[in-house]
Scaffold this active site. Structure first.
Site, PDB file in Angstrom:
ATOM      1  N   SER A 221       2.872  13.574   8.436  1.00 36.99           N
ATOM      2  CA  SER A 221       3.102  12.217   8.917  1.00 36.99           C
ATOM      3  C   SER A 221       4.052  12.257  10.112  1.00 36.99           C
ATOM      4  O   SER A 221       4.800  13.218  10.288  1.00 36.99           O
ATOM      5  CB  SER A 221       3.723  11.412   7.774  1.00 36.99           C
ATOM      6  OG  SER A 221       3.618  10.038   8.011  1.00 36.99           O
TER       7      SER A 221
ATOM      8  N   GLY B  73      -1.339  10.246   9.672  1.00 35.61           N
ATOM      9  CA  GLY B  73      -0.290  11.087  10.241  1.00 35.61           C
ATOM     10  C   GLY B  73       0.102  10.811  11.664  1.00 35.61           C
ATOM     11  O   GLY B  73       1.077  11.387  12.152  1.00 35.61           O
TER      12      GLY B  73
ATOM     13  N   GLU C 111      -7.428   7.834   7.863  1.00 36.19           N
ATOM     14  CA  GLU C 111      -6.667   6.890   7.029  1.00 36.19           C
ATOM     15  C   GLU C 111      -5.216   6.772   7.503  1.00 36.19           C
ATOM     16  O   GLU C 111      -4.297   7.233   6.837  1.00 36.19           O
ATOM     17  CB  GLU C 111      -6.739   7.274   5.547  1.00 36.19           C
ATOM     18  CG  GLU C 111      -6.362   8.684   5.280  1.00 36.19           C
ATOM     19  CD  GLU C 111      -6.687   9.138   3.875  1.00 36.19           C
ATOM     20  OE1 GLU C 111      -7.583   8.587   3.228  1.00 36.19           O
ATOM     21  OE2 GLU C 111      -6.017  10.087   3.427  1.00 36.19           O
ATOM     22  N   PRO C 112      -5.019   6.103   8.636  1.00 40.60           N
ATOM     23  CA  PRO C 112      -3.664   5.911   9.150  1.00 40.60           C
ATOM     24  C   PRO C 112      -2.894   4.871   8.340  1.00 40.60           C
ATOM     25  O   PRO C 112      -3.487   3.931   7.803  1.00 40.60           O
ATOM     26  CB  PRO C 112      -3.916   5.395  10.566  1.00 40.60           C
ATOM     27  CG  PRO C 112      -5.236   4.691  10.474  1.00 40.60           C
ATOM     28  CD  PRO C 112      -6.049   5.474   9.471  1.00 40.60           C
ATOM     29  N   GLY C 113      -1.597   5.047   8.244  1.00 38.19           N
ATOM     30  CA  GLY C 113      -0.719   4.047   7.632  1.00 38.19           C
ATOM     31  C   GLY C 113       0.293   3.565   8.655  1.00 38.19           C
ATOM     32  O   GLY C 113       0.234   2.459   9.161  1.00 38.19           O
ATOM     33  N   ARG C 114       1.214   4.479   9.000  1.00 35.47           N
ATOM     34  CA  ARG C 114       2.317   4.135   9.898  1.00 35.47           C
ATOM     35  C   ARG C 114       1.838   3.500  11.221  1.00 35.47           C
ATOM     36  O   ARG C 114       2.403   2.504  11.667  1.00 35.47           O
ATOM     37  CB  ARG C 114       3.092   5.419  10.216  1.00 35.47           C
ATOM     38  CG  ARG C 114       4.384   5.188  10.985  1.00 35.47           C
ATOM     39  CD  ARG C 114       4.994   6.515  11.457  1.00 35.47           C
ATOM     40  NE  ARG C 114       5.018   7.545  10.471  1.00 35.47           N
ATOM     41  CZ  ARG C 114       6.045   7.816   9.641  1.00 35.47           C
ATOM     42  NH1 ARG C 114       7.160   7.140   9.746  1.00 35.47           N
ATOM     43  NH2 ARG C 114       5.950   8.787   8.756  1.00 35.47           N
TER      44      ARG C 114
ATOM     45  N   TYR D  29      15.250  11.342   5.995  1.00 34.34           N
ATOM     46  CA  TYR D  29      14.654  12.237   6.993  1.00 34.34           C
ATOM     47  C   TYR D  29      15.497  12.364   8.256  1.00 34.34           C
ATOM     48  O   TYR D  29      15.044  12.961   9.231  1.00 34.34           O
ATOM     49  CB  TYR D  29      13.255  11.744   7.407  1.00 34.34           C
ATOM     50  CG  TYR D  29      12.408  11.203   6.291  1.00 34.34           C
ATOM     51  CD1 TYR D  29      11.953  12.033   5.267  1.00 34.34           C
ATOM     52  CD2 TYR D  29      12.056   9.860   6.248  1.00 34.34           C
ATOM     53  CE1 TYR D  29      11.175  11.536   4.239  1.00 34.34           C
ATOM     54  CE2 TYR D  29      11.276   9.356   5.221  1.00 34.34           C
ATOM     55  CZ  TYR D  29      10.842  10.198   4.212  1.00 34.34           C
ATOM     56  OH  TYR D  29      10.086   9.702   3.198  1.00 34.34           O
TER      57      TYR D  29
ATOM     58  N   CYS E 260      27.604   1.572  -1.473  1.00 35.29           N
ATOM     59  CA  CYS E 260      28.869   2.245  -1.764  1.00 35.29           C
ATOM     60  C   CYS E 260      28.804   3.738  -1.531  1.00 35.29           C
ATOM     61  O   CYS E 260      29.117   4.522  -2.431  1.00 35.29           O
ATOM     62  CB  CYS E 260      29.267   1.939  -3.193  1.00 35.29           C
ATOM     63  SG  CYS E 260      29.404   0.183  -3.446  1.00 35.29           S
TER      64      CYS E 260
HETATM   65  N1  LLP Z   1      -3.312   9.826   3.785  1.00 31.27           N
HETATM   66  C1  LLP Z   1      -2.597  10.508   2.869  1.00 31.27           C
HETATM   67  C2  LLP Z   1      -3.300  11.313   1.881  1.00 31.27           C
HETATM   68  C3  LLP Z   1      -1.198  10.438   2.881  1.00 31.27           C
HETATM   69  O1  LLP Z   1      -0.499  11.120   1.989  1.00 31.27           O
HETATM   70  C4  LLP Z   1      -0.547   9.638   3.851  1.00 31.27           C
HETATM   71  C5  LLP Z   1       0.915   9.541   3.878  1.00 31.27           C
HETATM   72  C6  LLP Z   1      -1.344   8.915   4.764  1.00 31.27           C
HETATM   73  C7  LLP Z   1      -2.727   9.046   4.708  1.00 31.27           C
HETATM   74  C8  LLP Z   1      -0.753   8.038   5.816  1.00 31.27           C
HETATM   75  O2  LLP Z   1       0.035   8.757   6.695  1.00 31.27           O
HETATM   76  P1  LLP Z   1       0.669   8.020   7.974  1.00 31.27           P
HETATM   77  O3  LLP Z   1      -0.470   7.641   8.877  1.00 31.27           O
HETATM   78  O4  LLP Z   1       1.413   6.849   7.516  1.00 31.27           O
HETATM   79  O5  LLP Z   1       1.542   9.069   8.563  1.00 31.27           O
HETATM   80  N2  LLP Z   1       7.786   8.199   3.691  1.00 31.27           N
HETATM   81  C9  LLP Z   1       7.540   9.008   4.856  1.00 31.27           C
HETATM   82  C10 LLP Z   1       6.061   9.173   5.125  1.00 31.27           C
HETATM   83  C11 LLP Z   1       5.296   9.742   3.959  1.00 31.27           C
HETATM   84  C12 LLP Z   1       3.825   9.847   4.206  1.00 31.27           C
HETATM   85  C13 LLP Z   1       3.083  10.081   2.951  1.00 31.27           C
HETATM   86  N3  LLP Z   1       1.669  10.180   3.077  1.00 31.27           N
HETATM   87  C14 LLP Z   1       8.254   8.394   6.047  1.00 31.27           C
HETATM   88  O6  LLP Z   1       8.877   7.353   5.902  1.00 31.27           O
HETATM   89  O7  LLP Z   1       8.233   8.963   7.130  1.00 31.27           O
END
Ligand code: LLP
Length: 433
Positions: free
Chosen positions: A220, A252, A291-294, A335, A362
Site C-alpha cells: 500500500s 496499493g 481493487e484500490p482503497g486509498r 507508520y 495521555c
Molecule cells: N486489496 C487488498 C487485498 C488489501 O489488503 C488492500 C489494503 C487493498 C486492496 C487496498 O490497498 P490501498 O489501495 O488502500 O493501498 N493501514 C495502512 C494501509 C493498509 C492496507 C491494507 N490492505 C495505512 O494506513 O497506510
C-alpha cells in the site's frame, strides 16, 4: 501527475493538490468544500470532524471504473460506512470486504451480495459460508485451510467463483508494515515455492468451485509504478499457463500527503499496468481488474480539529494541541506518516510557525504532525485541518482514553449530511451490563 505548481518550502501555504476537488478559497481566505464554509461546519457539527467531498469521491470511483473497465473493487477497509458502500456501487464499483463486519455493513447498505468480494488471510468458516450462501461475486482464496473450509461447505445453487491470491515475490518501496508482495508474508500462496501451483490443482478439483483467476496485492502507499510492472511480469505467465480468465492487480496506489509529494493518478496506474501486461504477452480477453482503497478516498477528506492549547518551550519546540489525536488518526504513530496542517480561516497563508501538532491522549507518542508549519497567528480556539485523511483514518479510529469517534460528514452542492454521527458516552457504555 496532479498539479505541480506547489511551492515546496516549509512555510509555503498548503498546496492546492492536497485539497479535494471542490475545495475553493474565498477572497477572505476561507476554505469551502462542497460549497460549504469549513469553519462554519465545525461550528455547527463540532470537532473533531471528518469532512468528505462527495463529488471528489464520486469522481475517483468513476475514474477507477473507466481505468479498469473489466471490473474494479473499492477496498472498503480504507473507509466504510453505508453511505460510502452505496456511493461506490452507484458509481459502478464492486466492494472488497475483508471480514464479516465489513460484509454485513455493505449488505446493510442494500448492496447485493453479488457485488461483494471476500478477502482475508484467515477467513472463518462463518465468513466463507456467508459468501457461499449469499453468492458473493468472488472469494479470494488465501490458504490451504480455507480451501478445506470451502470443501466442507455444501455446494450452493451456483458455483462459487474464486480468485487465487498469490505472493509474487515483489518488494514494493513502502513501509514494512504495509508490504505484502514479498515471499516472507502471511498472505497468499507463494509462486516461487510452488504453493500457488498446488492450490490451483486443489481448487480445480473442488466441485462447486470455479477458479476464475489470480490475484495479488503487493502493498500500500506505493508511488513507484515499476513495482506493479514487475508484479505483472510475474503473474502473466501464471495466468497463461493455467488458462485463467482474470488477473487482479490488487490495490496499493499511493497518494500525496505532503506539499512536496506527487502521486500517479488512477488512470496512469491503469495505463502502466495494462502496458506491462501487453508486454508480458497477456492474451486478449483476459479480464484485468483492480481493487484500490486509498486512492479512491484519501484525498476526499480533511479532518478538522480545534486548537486547545499552545505550549512554547524555548529552544526546544512549540506544541499545538488539538482535541483529537491518535484515536482518529493512528497513521503517524503506526507508520511515521507525514501530514500537513493549515488553518481553513486563512487557507492561502504562509506558514512560518514551526510546531508539533499533538492530540489530547495521555502519551507523548500522540503526534498528528511531527514537523508542522502553521500561520504565525495560530491561536487557541482556531480550527486546524489536516488534509488527505479520508483513508485509514476513520476506519482505524479507536476509543482510546474513551474519546468518542468523530462524525463523518458528506458535503456536496451546498448541502451537508451526517453519514456517521459522533459517538456519545452512551455508545461508549453500550457493551457493558
Ligand atoms: N486489496 C487488498 C487485498 C488489501 O489488503 C488492500 C489494503 C487493498 C486492496 C487496498 O490497498 P490501498 O489501495 O488502500 O493501498 N493501514 C495502512 C494501509 C493498509 C492496507 C491494507 N490492505 C495505512 O494506513 O497506510
Amino acid at each position: 501527475m496532479s498539479s505541480a505548481d506547489a511551492p515546496l518550502s516549509g512555510d509555503a501555504p498548503i498546496a492546492h493538490h492536497l485539497l479535494s476537488d471542490t475545495a475553493a478559497v474565498g477572497e477572505d481566505g476561507r476554505l469551502s468544500v462542497g460549497g460549504l464554509d469549513v469553519v462554519r461546519l465545525v461550528e455547527e457539527f463540532g470537532s473533531p470532524l471528518f469532512v468528505y467531498d462527495e463529488d471528489h469521491l464520486r469522481a475517483r470511483c468513476a475514474e477507477a471504473v473507466r481505468a479498469f473497465p473489466d471490473g474494479v473493487a473499492y477496498a472498503t477497509k480504507a473507509f466504510l460506512c453505508k453511505a460510502m458502500a452505496a456511493l461506490a456501487v452507484e458509481e459502478g464499483m464492486v466492494l472488497d470486504v475483508a471480514s464479516e463486519g465489513e460484509a454485513l455493513v455493505a449488505l446493510a447498505a442494500g448492496i447485493p451480495a453479488s457485488r461483494l468480494v471476500l478477502h482475508g488471510n484467515n477467513k472463518s468458516y462463518a465468513e466463507v459460508a456467508l459468501a457461499r450462501e449469499r453468492g458473493f461475486h468472488r472469494v479470494v482464496v488465501d490458504s490451504f485451510d480455507e480451501i478445506a473450509r470451502l470443501a466442507e461447505l455444501a455446494e450452493g445453487e451456483r458455483p462459487q467463483t474464486v480468485l487465487l491470491r498469490v505472493t509474487p515475490g515483489v518488494e514494493a518501496h513502502t513501509h514494512e508494515y504495509v508490504m505484502t508482495g514479498q515471499e516472507d508474508s502471511k498472505f497468499g500462496f507463494s509462486l516461487a515455492s510452488g504453493a500457488a501451483e498446488r492450490a490451483v490443482a486443489a481448487l480445480t478439483a473442488l466441485p462447486g468451485v470455479e477458479l476464475a483467476g489470480v490475484h495479488a496485492h503487493i502493498g500500500s502507499q506505493i508511488f513507484r509504478l515499476d513495482a506493479f510492472e514487475r508484479e505483472m511480469e510475474l503473474l502473466v505467465p501464471f495466468v497463461e499457463e493455467h488458462g485463467l480468465g482474470e488477473l487482479c492487480v490488487g490495490g496499493g496506489l499511493g497518494v500525496a500527503y505532503l506539499n512536496a509529494e506527487q502521486a500517479p493518478t488512477l488512470t496512469e496506474w491503469a495505463r502502466t499496468v495494462r502496458s506491462a501486461c501487453a508486454e508480458a504477452g497477456l492474451p486478449r480477453g483476459i479480464r484485468l481488474t483492480a481493487e484500490p482503497g486509498r486512492a479512491i478516498v484519501a484525498g476526499a477528506a480533511l479532518t478538522c480539529y480545534r486548537v486547545g492549547t499552545i505550549k512554547e518551550l524555548p529552544g526546544i519546540r512549540n506544541y499545538v494541541a488539538v482535541d483529537g489525536g491518535m484515536s482518529d488518526n493512528p497513521r503517524p504513530v503506526l507508520y511515521g506518516s507525514g501530514y500537513e496542517a493549515f488553518l481553513p480561516r486563512e487557507t492561502g497563508a504562509f506558514r512560518p510557525y514551526a510546531a508539533r501538532v499533538v492530540g489530547k491522549h495521555c502519551e507523548s507518542g500522540d503526534v498528528l504532525v511531527a514537523e508542522a508549519h502553521l500561520p504565525a497567528d495560530v491561536a487557541v480556539g482556531d480550527v486546524l485541518a489536516t488534509p488527505v485523511t479520508g483513508a485509514y483514518g476513520h476506519s482505524m479510529a479507536s476509543n482510546y482514553n474513551r474519546l468518542g469517534r468523530p462524525p463523518v460528514l458528506f458535503v456536496r452542492g451546498g448541502e451537508a449530511r451526517v453519514v456517521v454521527r459522533r459517538e456519545t458516552v452512551e455508545d461508549l457504555l453500550r457493551l457493558e451490563p
